[in-house]
Design a protein around this motif. Sequence first.
Motif, PDB file in Angstrom:
ATOM      1  N   TYR A  14     -15.661 -21.154  24.174  1.00 37.55           N
ATOM      2  CA  TYR A  14     -15.402 -20.505  25.459  1.00 37.55           C
ATOM      3  C   TYR A  14     -13.903 -20.468  25.717  1.00 37.55           C
ATOM      4  CZ  TYR A  14     -15.280 -19.726  30.490  1.00 37.55           C
ATOM      5  OH  TYR A  14     -15.014 -19.233  31.746  1.00 37.55           O
ATOM      6  N   GLY A  16     -12.458 -18.889  28.531  1.00 38.52           N
ATOM      7  CA  GLY A  16     -12.146 -18.539  29.909  1.00 38.52           C
ATOM      8  C   GLY A  16     -12.695 -17.171  30.275  1.00 38.52           C
ATOM      9  N   PRO A  19     -18.258 -15.989  31.136  1.00 32.21           N
ATOM     10  CA  PRO A  19     -18.879 -16.737  30.027  1.00 32.21           C
ATOM     11  C   PRO A  19     -19.903 -15.914  29.253  1.00 32.21           C
ATOM     12  CG  PRO A  19     -19.725 -17.496  32.131  1.00 32.21           C
ATOM     13  CD  PRO A  19     -18.596 -16.570  32.453  1.00 32.21           C
ATOM     14  N   PHE A  67     -23.026 -21.363  33.664  1.00 27.56           N
ATOM     15  CA  PHE A  67     -22.075 -22.176  32.917  1.00 27.56           C
ATOM     16  C   PHE A  67     -20.875 -22.510  33.792  1.00 27.56           C
ATOM     17  CE2 PHE A  67     -18.365 -22.643  30.052  1.00 27.56           C
ATOM     18  CZ  PHE A  67     -18.810 -23.738  29.330  1.00 27.56           C
ATOM     19  N   ASP A  68     -20.618 -23.800  33.954  1.00 22.87           N
ATOM     20  CA  ASP A  68     -19.456 -24.291  34.691  1.00 22.87           C
ATOM     21  C   ASP A  68     -18.642 -25.154  33.735  1.00 22.87           C
ATOM     22  OD1 ASP A  68     -17.593 -25.516  36.285  1.00 22.87           O
ATOM     23  OD2 ASP A  68     -19.007 -26.229  37.797  1.00 22.87           O
ATOM     24  N   PRO A  69     -17.488 -24.662  33.280  1.00 19.58           N
ATOM     25  CA  PRO A  69     -16.721 -25.419  32.277  1.00 19.58           C
ATOM     26  C   PRO A  69     -16.191 -26.761  32.769  1.00 19.58           C
ATOM     27  CG  PRO A  69     -15.456 -23.561  33.115  1.00 19.58           C
ATOM     28  CD  PRO A  69     -16.844 -23.397  33.644  1.00 19.58           C
ATOM     29  N   GLU A  70     -16.175 -26.955  34.087  1.00 21.02           N
ATOM     30  CA  GLU A  70     -15.647 -28.200  34.638  1.00 21.02           C
ATOM     31  C   GLU A  70     -16.739 -29.208  34.984  1.00 21.02           C
ATOM     32  OE1 GLU A  70     -12.426 -28.610  34.630  1.00 21.02           O
ATOM     33  OE2 GLU A  70     -12.147 -26.559  33.931  1.00 21.02           O
ATOM     34  N   LYS A  77     -20.919 -33.319  29.008  1.00 22.40           N
ATOM     35  CA  LYS A  77     -20.985 -31.970  29.579  1.00 22.40           C
ATOM     36  C   LYS A  77     -22.396 -31.704  30.091  1.00 22.40           C
ATOM     37  CE  LYS A  77     -19.494 -27.837  30.508  1.00 22.40           C
ATOM     38  NZ  LYS A  77     -20.525 -27.700  31.548  1.00 22.40           N
ATOM     39  N   HIS A 124     -24.645 -20.162  26.272  1.00 25.10           N
ATOM     40  CA  HIS A 124     -23.625 -21.183  26.538  1.00 25.10           C
ATOM     41  C   HIS A 124     -23.708 -22.386  25.605  1.00 25.10           C
ATOM     42  CE1 HIS A 124     -23.208 -18.602  29.922  1.00 25.10           C
ATOM     43  NE2 HIS A 124     -24.321 -19.026  30.488  1.00 25.10           N
TER      44      HIS A 124
END
Length: 371
Positions: A14, A16, A19, A67-70, A77, A124
């Motif tokens: 990923y 940015g 997604p 999908f939340d990358p943080e 994760k 994801h």
Amino acid sequence: MTATAHFTGDANPYGGGDPYADYRTAAFPFTHLVDLADRRLGAGVIAANDEFFAERENLLKPEPAHFDPEHFGHKGKIMDGWETRRRRGVSAVQPHPVDEDHDWALVRLGAPGVVRGIVVDTAHFRGNYPQAVSVEGVSLPGSPSPDDLLAPGVTWTTLVPRTAVGGHAANGFTVEAAQRFTHLRVSQHPDGGIARLRVYGEVAPDPAWLTALGTFDLVALENGGRVEDASDRFYSPATNTIQPGRSRKMDDGWETRRRRDKGNDWIHYHLVEEAEIRAVEIDTAYLKGNSAGWASLSARDAKGGGWVEILPRTRLQPDTNHRFVLAEAVRADEVRVDIFPDGGISRLRLFGSLTPQGAARLAARHIELGG
């Protein structure tokens, strides 16, 4: 057995932005059918051998995977799917899992049926998806427990053989087994994560249950009704109109685009079998400034004959459930609702009972499918 060339290999990490920008998918030929694993029909993931990183129940969420990358937790994760821990071998000399090692989840279908296609979606899961997946099915009466399903004497039928899949992709498979199934066993080899599972097919109800009910909703998805065609599916699918329960929000019904001609919109349904219709409900719940202005209902025998109007064009009110008792029972196995000029309805219910001929054909089909 794949519906199209299936996807294999990693997706790009990923980087940015959107997604789903590099998500791999295809137009599968079975997605117009009912999702037998829809939570609204009562489907559930009743057991899994491992769900260390992400819960098995995520598999059947109706919306696309988020999908939340943080988003991280104490275990790492947090993914919107079912994700198991990494498998290991038995020793430093044998650090890798053996070929037979795999993780599994048991899925109760919301409605028993004939499976025509399966989508194993790894959205994801880019570097943590399974190397391969397999799917098996079984038909057991009642409400079997996980122990019942995994008992030594239970025979499972392979629907999708062990097949390599790709990360961040909708992996689709056609299914050829013309049998009735109540439960699936989804396996990932050797481990990893699956975001969503979709199981498309045709509902095959239990004739004994419908006979015991006597009068029931003849067009409900859970009882074997289906949508044959519709004039417009712009905002939401016509199948929503025969989902269980009342609509809970506007997009839980059927809404068409605004017409700029003098025509009208319609849905064509097939009942579970030939039946006598005695009462009708047309619900416009949550459709307030966009409900249909008027509606009419027609019926016919699928083996021949034209449409016969059984409910004349009738004014509908917004956000209202309308009930009609027919002057006399109407024998049919197909029904068409016309709305004027456009807009939408949330639910259609057709109450009645099977004819002797319809009940006999349904029972014969049940036996043919191994029920």
